[in-house]
Write a protein that holds these residues in place. Structure first.
Motif, PDB file in Angstrom:
ATOM      1  N   VAL A   1      32.855  29.973  47.193  1.00  0.00           N
ATOM      2  CA  VAL A   1      31.977  31.113  46.896  1.00  0.00           C
ATOM      3  C   VAL A   1      30.938  30.729  45.855  1.00  0.00           C
ATOM      4  O   VAL A   1      29.753  31.070  45.985  1.00  0.00           O
ATOM      5  CB  VAL A   1      32.798  32.338  46.430  1.00  0.00           C
ATOM      6  N   SER A   2      31.340  30.015  44.825  1.00  0.00           N
ATOM      7  CA  SER A   2      30.393  29.598  43.775  1.00  0.00           C
ATOM      8  C   SER A   2      29.298  28.709  44.341  1.00  0.00           C
ATOM      9  O   SER A   2      28.115  28.847  43.994  1.00  0.00           O
ATOM     10  CB  SER A   2      31.139  28.861  42.658  1.00  0.00           C
ATOM     11  N   THR A   3      29.679  27.796  45.232  1.00  0.00           N
ATOM     12  CA  THR A   3      28.686  26.935  45.894  1.00  0.00           C
ATOM     13  C   THR A   3      27.712  27.780  46.713  1.00  0.00           C
ATOM     14  O   THR A   3      26.497  27.564  46.687  1.00  0.00           O
ATOM     15  CB  THR A   3      29.382  25.907  46.810  1.00  0.00           C
ATOM     16  N   ALA A   4      28.265  28.762  47.418  1.00  0.00           N
ATOM     17  CA  ALA A   4      27.431  29.639  48.244  1.00  0.00           C
ATOM     18  C   ALA A   4      26.485  30.473  47.381  1.00  0.00           C
ATOM     19  O   ALA A   4      25.313  30.680  47.746  1.00  0.00           O
ATOM     20  CB  ALA A   4      28.315  30.552  49.098  1.00  0.00           C
ATOM     21  N   VAL A   5      26.966  30.953  46.236  1.00  0.00           N
ATOM     22  CA  VAL A   5      26.103  31.714  45.321  1.00  0.00           C
ATOM     23  C   VAL A   5      24.946  30.845  44.854  1.00  0.00           C
ATOM     24  O   VAL A   5      23.785  31.281  44.835  1.00  0.00           O
ATOM     25  CB  VAL A   5      26.904  32.246  44.106  1.00  0.00           C
TER      26      VAL A   5
ATOM     27  N   ILE B   1      38.845  33.188  50.761  1.00  0.00           N
ATOM     28  CA  ILE B   1      38.460  31.787  50.565  1.00  0.00           C
ATOM     29  C   ILE B   1      38.462  31.494  49.063  1.00  0.00           C
ATOM     30  O   ILE B   1      38.581  32.398  48.237  1.00  0.00           O
ATOM     31  CB  ILE B   1      37.077  31.464  51.179  1.00  0.00           C
ATOM     32  N   SER B   2      38.292  30.234  48.696  1.00  0.00           N
ATOM     33  CA  SER B   2      38.429  29.815  47.303  1.00  0.00           C
ATOM     34  C   SER B   2      37.184  30.136  46.483  1.00  0.00           C
ATOM     35  O   SER B   2      36.070  30.297  47.015  1.00  0.00           O
ATOM     36  CB  SER B   2      38.694  28.315  47.234  1.00  0.00           C
TER      37      SER B   2
ATOM     38  N   ALA C   1      26.942  34.442  53.985  1.00  0.00           N
ATOM     39  CA  ALA C   1      26.828  35.748  54.644  1.00  0.00           C
ATOM     40  C   ALA C   1      27.707  36.783  53.942  1.00  0.00           C
ATOM     41  O   ALA C   1      27.319  37.949  53.801  1.00  0.00           O
ATOM     42  CB  ALA C   1      27.221  35.624  56.119  1.00  0.00           C
ATOM     43  N   GLY C   2      28.888  36.356  53.503  1.00  0.00           N
ATOM     44  CA  GLY C   2      29.785  37.257  52.782  1.00  0.00           C
ATOM     45  C   GLY C   2      29.182  37.735  51.477  1.00  0.00           C
ATOM     46  O   GLY C   2      29.318  38.911  51.107  1.00  0.00           O
TER      47      GLY C   2
ATOM     48  N   THR D   1      33.865  38.667  46.948  1.00  0.00           N
ATOM     49  CA  THR D   1      33.658  37.809  48.119  1.00  0.00           C
ATOM     50  C   THR D   1      34.917  37.009  48.436  1.00  0.00           C
ATOM     51  O   THR D   1      35.307  36.874  49.607  1.00  0.00           O
ATOM     52  CB  THR D   1      32.472  36.860  47.885  1.00  0.00           C
ATOM     53  N   MET D   2      35.566  36.477  47.407  1.00  0.00           N
ATOM     54  CA  MET D   2      36.831  35.742  47.606  1.00  0.00           C
ATOM     55  C   MET D   2      37.870  36.626  48.285  1.00  0.00           C
ATOM     56  O   MET D   2      38.531  36.214  49.247  1.00  0.00           O
ATOM     57  CB  MET D   2      37.393  35.287  46.249  1.00  0.00           C
ATOM     58  N   THR D   3      38.021  37.845  47.781  1.00  0.00           N
ATOM     59  CA  THR D   3      39.020  38.777  48.321  1.00  0.00           C
ATOM     60  C   THR D   3      38.711  39.138  49.761  1.00  0.00           C
ATOM     61  O   THR D   3      39.599  39.136  50.625  1.00  0.00           O
ATOM     62  CB  THR D   3      39.073  40.052  47.461  1.00  0.00           C
TER      63      THR D   3
END
Length: 721
Positions: free
Chosen positions: A256-260, A251-252, A219-220, A245-247
């Motif tokens: 975020v990479s997994t979510a992308v 979160i790590s 969602a982020g 997104t991290m900022t």
């Protein structure tokens, strides 16, 4: 040091002294049992209304100016139990058909049993003063709906979401609201206008979704891409998306990479390689860019040979006319007739209107059916008046239907041979894609616009990209014609566009003025005097209908929000009939602007109207747009705002008899050449700038707008066809 004792206070809101709709900060006067006078509670609540019962948790503090207050860490809404609370609750606008008037009648008749009567014996309502069969049916139906809403509201209030948004959420999800939001609260940001990621995230955190969940990260990512698109971009660099997104979510990078990757797999995000650089697109913008490029190429490939010479074409334009065309005007006319897709661009006073009128004349003489459109109602009206042909907004032309999209599309195209799109710089990539899909293969398209104005509010740089691609026949008109040279509005617009300070001497016969003032307070005071007194006296104009204040920014003492309140008080002081929504007290006679497209009402973002009447009994507001009267329920008033002052961005595509623009250094972040140029070119009869000479100099000399990340130009270039 002793830790302050936590207090829990329950009571009914007597008055909302202050509420900031943006951050939720509020000051409330609350009636509490066994307290003679109302107490003051200061805290944050998404939405508050007089009559609602609340439970506030916080500490007592002493303010030297306002005395004792409860500084609340949380404010939760509850169902009212007192007679007075019930009356205010019924009058809040939540239950259609019961305004202040009927709330008083119901509570007078049934006392603290009023909710019980509405639940179990609604037939008793009929026969009360003013309540016949029709009104009783309306009240009972609204009450039954409200019972479901009330349960949803208790759930949402408990998680920091207020009444107005709760109603909108219920209208979207119905009785399954709680279940759907517990499964995925982030859907709010996608499904409901006015509820963004931050509110959805707050709800998600409140109901226990883990900060590091993939659902939250996905969602982020969508939120960052959406925010990027509000800055006009269609795409983003992968690393920038991950870092932002991290900022934002704290979160790590791994999460975020997994979510992308998930979003790429689900096709919510599209990866594309443009000029050896990888970009990530939110899916609708990627397909919109592809769609516009494909439609333009489709139209160009279906060109038919033209059996008329250049001289014959120009002779058609000159039939019955004494006009002598310049070389550039002749080129523009020939280019538009001879090419299937073409562009005419240029600033004010360069003859765009004359050229378009003559192009349409030739097209008509050649037997072509003609269709004209523009992005806004005002722009369409101007196009119609200047051309002599009927023009519609793009949405109305396409017969756009809520939830269904446009009636006209690739499979069911418009019936036209020649389409003219005016104010093309305002059209974003998504709307242009929808429009061009509806153009039949045989039709010609002429884009008209000014690339030096502000870009579209939505994502994309459609007009600029089409020109930069070199793939579409383009004529840029730059010669200011003699009749336009007498206007300082036009000559100064061109001076500003070239980075030169505007010329003014403030003679009474001029149409361009700059009034130098050093202090913002003096600017506001002089502006009020000019609008309310000087201009009406000297030029016999109407302060409401003939004068428009255009402002670079929304915030600050000379921002849109504050100036609207100041101008409302001066120009429409009548407070006898008012209705409140989202922190604004709307008055009968107010000048208002629609701030979101509403296809059901056929009113669109940027349409300006006037409050014709307010029906407090039914909580209805009637707004007059030109000659149309449109009805708004109180719950829909978040779709409108005051329009005594509007942002320069909102003014695009419109012209006003007189434009007044305050310009001070507090507007620094938005003081740029194209913004000032756009504001000045909105004035038809007169433009008045007032403020600091330093701020004017900054605006004229500043060209710092970041280039939008778009790829339409690359997709259109001949080598890629």
């Amino acid at each position: 040091m002793t830790k302050p004792e936590i207090s829990i206070v329950r009571g009914s809101i007597e008055r909302v002294t202050y509420h900031n709709a943006e951050n939720g900060f509020c000051v409330l006067r609350v009636a509490v049992r066994n307290k003679r006078d109302p107490i003051t509670i200061v805290g944050n609540a998404t939405q508050v209304m007089a009559g609602e019962d609340i439970e506030a948790v916080g500490i007592w503090i002493y303010d030297r100016n306002h005395g004792y207050q409860l500084k609340a860490d949380s404010i939760k809404m509850t169902v009212p139990t007192s007679i007075e609370g019930m009356k205010k609750y019924l009058a809040s606008g939540l239950i259609k058909g019961i305004g202040k008037h009927f709330a008083n009648i119901l509570v007078t008749a049934f006392g603290d049993e009023v909710f019980n009567v509405l639940d179990n014996a609604p037939q008793k309502v009929q026969g009360l003063p003013g309540i016949g069969t029709k009104r009783m049916s309306q009240i009972v139906q609204a009450w039954q709906e409200q019972k479901v809403i009330r349960e949803i509201m208790v759930f949402l209030h408990g998680h920091g979401i207020g009444t107005a948004r709760a109603v909108r959420i219920y209208k979207t999800y119905g009785e399954d609201t709680v279940q759907k939001l517990q499964q995925n609260p982030y859907r709010l940001a996608l499904d409901i206008w006015g509820i963004g990621f931050k509110i959805a995230d707050k709800l998600a955190q409140s109901i226990g979704i883990d900060k590091n969940s993939i659902l939250r990260a996905e969602a982020g990512i969508r939120h960052v891409l959406s925010e990027y698109s509000t800055q006009g971009h269609c795409a983003i660099l992968p690393q920038e998306l991950i870092e932002q997104t991290m900022t934002m979510l704290e979160i790590s990078a791994d999460i975020v990479s997994t979510a992308v990757n998930n979003e790429l797999s689900n096709s919510n995000v599209i990866q594309d390689n443009i000029n050896d650089q990888v970009y990530l697109y939110i899916a609708p913008l990627y397909y919109a860019e592809q769609g516009v490029a494909g439609s333009l190429q489709r139209l160009q490939q279906s060109a038919q040979p033209l059996n008329l010479t250049d001289k014959q074409l120009l002779d058609l334009a000159l039939q019955g006319s004494t006009i002598k065309f310049s070389v550039s005007q002749q080129q523009a006319i020939l280019m538009a007739i001879k090419h299937k897709v073409s562009i005419i661009t240029g600033g004010p006073g360069v003859g765009k209107t004359t050229i378009v009128k003559n192009i349409l004349k030739i097209a008509k003489l050649m037997g072509r059916s003609i269709t004209l459109c523009a992005p806004t109602g005002r722009a369409a009206k101007r196009l119609s008046e200047s051309s002599g042909f009927s023009a519609k907004t793009i949405h109305r032309l396409l017969e756009y239907r809520p939830g269904q999209g446009a009636k006209y599309n690739l499979d069911y195209p418009l019936t036209t041979d020649f389409l003219v799109i005016d104010e093309t710089s305002m059209v974003d990539i998504v709307l242009m894609n929808t429009l061009l899909k509806a153009v039949p293969n045989h039709a010609s398209v002429l884009f008209v616009g000014d690339t030096d104005q502000l870009s579209s509010v939505g994502p994309g740089n459609v007009l600029g990209d089409m020109i930069n691609s070199g793939a579409i026949a383009t004529t840029k008109l730059s010669e200011i014609f003699r009749q336009a040279q007498t206007s300082k509005i036009i000559t100064n617009a061109h001076r500003i566009n070239k980075g030169e300070m505007p010329y003014y001497n403030n003679k009474p016969t001029d149409d361009f003025f700059f009034i130098a003032l050093d202090e913002p307070e003096a600017v506001a005071e002089r502006m009020l005097s000019i609008i309310a007194d000087k201009l009406p006296q000297l030029y016999k104009v109407n302060s409401l209908t003939d004068i428009q204040v255009l402002v670079p920014m929304n915030k600050g003492s000379l921002g849109v929000k504050n100036l609207n309140l100041v101008l409302q008080e001066r120009l429409n002081p009548n407070k006898l009939v008012t209705i409140a929504s989202m922190g604004i007290n709307f008055r009968q006679g107010d000048k208002v602007i629609q701030i979101v497209n509403n296809y059901d009402k056929d009113v669109f973002n940027g349409d300006i109207g006037y409050i014709h009447s307010i029906n407090l009994a039914d909580d209805l507001v009637i707004i007059k747009y030109d000659e149309r009267l449109i009805e708004y329920d109180k719950s829909e008033l978040d779709e409108i705002d005051l329009a005594y002052a509007i942002s320069i961005h909102k003014s695009q595509g419109s012209e006003y008899p007189i434009v007044v623009i305050p310009i001070v250094t507090q507007h620094y972040t938005l003081l740029e050449r194209n913004l000032l140029y756009t504001g000045v070119t909105r004035g038809k009869r007169m433009v008045i700038l007032l403020g600091q000479a330093k701020a004017l100099y900054m605006a004229v000399n500043r060209v710092s707008a970041k280039a939008r990340i778009t790829s339409l130009d690359v997709r259109l270039r001949p080598q890629l066809k």
